[in-house]
Design an enzyme around this catalytic site. Structure first.
Site, PDB file in Angstrom:
ATOM      1  N   LYS A 288       0.799  -1.237   0.000  1.00  0.00           N
ATOM      2  CA  LYS A 288       0.000   0.000   0.000  1.00  0.00           C
ATOM      3  C   LYS A 288       0.831   1.286   0.000  1.00  0.00           C
ATOM      4  O   LYS A 288       0.396   2.298  -0.541  1.00  0.00           O
ATOM      5  CB  LYS A 288      -0.932   0.019   1.220  1.00  0.00           C
ATOM      6  CG  LYS A 288      -2.124  -0.901   1.079  1.00  0.00           C
ATOM      7  CD  LYS A 288      -3.055  -0.710   2.263  1.00  0.00           C
ATOM      8  CE  LYS A 288      -4.277  -1.603   2.131  1.00  0.00           C
ATOM      9  NZ  LYS A 288      -5.277  -1.333   3.157  1.00  0.00           N
TER      10      LYS A 288
ATOM     11  N   ASP B 175     -10.190   3.042   2.045  1.00  0.00           N
ATOM     12  CA  ASP B 175     -10.345   2.379   3.353  1.00  0.00           C
ATOM     13  C   ASP B 175     -11.102   3.270   4.337  1.00  0.00           C
ATOM     14  O   ASP B 175     -11.936   2.800   5.113  1.00  0.00           O
ATOM     15  CB  ASP B 175      -8.971   2.035   3.944  1.00  0.00           C
ATOM     16  CG  ASP B 175      -8.324   0.847   3.248  1.00  0.00           C
ATOM     17  OD1 ASP B 175      -9.066  -0.021   2.746  1.00  0.00           O
ATOM     18  OD2 ASP B 175      -7.085   0.796   3.197  1.00  0.00           O
TER      19      ASP B 175
END
Ligand code: ATR
Length: 270
Positions: free
Chosen positions: A69, A105
């Protein structure tokens, strides 16, 4: 004659990704809407090579998971403000060869919570200061909640607290700390029935308890919270809504949320 469109290819890159639930959700959504597309899991250790592959093969979109990420940022052409603030990309969109990164997210966490309450003016206690905690804290602050961050390694809580204007501590909470919402943003409870990130007494202080851990689906934290009559939100909800946001970014159409949720539940046997 119009240009013929092939099958759109999408995927998740991470290591490991064998147990990822994302292919279940996205492929079910493509099928339900009749979109000619396929979403595959890619177990990637050579990130640079994989990103050349994404460009060469014209893969239209990626989900990004652990451990890529943060590292993926340097292979992208654009990274939006939100992803920069969180320091992590979980979504890549390929627009005619330009790869842009964002982060959904935080949207996942906010939407999961907003199914139950409005966040404006609420007080939240977030346990953890890793990548997931960062996205959640940003979402909460963005929605007007006040956040206290508590982490095993206090210095990490302090860094996060400074960035987002939150109070912070180690796992020994300051006395008199009040909160409406308790969120476990650590890995505590993942694959373990008996572990809890905080003592039962802490849980009593909250109205709503959310866990990012989804395996087991009902962690000990959520089981105890349910026993105390609290509203509980399991980790599948955040996973669902971050995927919903990705799907909508890639396709530009409303995601079939129920289809995706059912696919997710079926995949975990819930
Ligand atoms: P993620 O990206 O999923 O958030 P991470 O960045 O590795 O993963 O963060 C893991 C979080 O879980 C951290 O807040 C970590 O605490 P430390 O910063 O002290 O390492 C927390 N964590 C992991 N195992 C823990 C444990 N046994 N007890 C308490 N906290 C734990």
């Amino acid at each position: 004659m119009g240009k013929r469109q092939g099958i759109g290819l999408y995927g998740i890159i991470g290591h490991p990704v064998g147990h990822s639930l994302s292919p279940h959700m996205h492929n079910a959504a493509f099928r339900a809407l009749g979109i000619p597309a396929f979403y595959a899991p890619f177990d990637v250790t050579d990130l640079e090579g994989a990103m050349s592959g994404v460009r060469a093969l014209g893969i239209k979109g990626l989900s990004v998971t652990v451990p890529h990420k943060e590292a993926i940022i340097k292979y992208l052409d654009l990274v939006d403000k939100v992803a920069r603030k969180i320091g992590a990309v979980n979504t890549v969109i390929n627009r005619d060869g330009t790869l842009s990164g964002t982060n959904t997210d935080w949207i996942g966490a906010v939407k999961a919570l907003k199914e139950h309450l409005s966040l404006k003016g609420k007080k939240a206690l977030v346990i953890g200061a890793g990548g997931s905690a960062k996205a959640i804290v940003m979402g909460l602050v963005e929605e007007g909640a006040r956040v206290h961050i508590a982490n095993r390694t206090q210095e990490k809580a302090e860094q996060l607290g400074e960035q987002f204007g939150c109070s912070c501590s180690g796992l020994d909470l300051p006395s008199g700390l009040e909160f409406d919402i308790l969120i476990n943003a650590t890995t505590v409870g993942m694959g373990e029935e008996d572990a809890m990130p905080v003592e039962e007494d802490v849980i009593r202080g909250a109205d709503l308890v959310m866990d990012i851990v989804y395996s087991p689906l009902e962690t000990r934290l959520l089981r105890v919270a349910r026993g105390l009559g609290k509203v509980t939100v399991n980790g599948l909800k955040m996973l669902l809504y971050q995927a919903v946001a990705q799907f909508e970014l890639w396709t530009g159409v409303d995601a079939p949320i129920e289809v995706m949720e059912n696919a997710l539940k079926e995949a975990v046997g819930a």
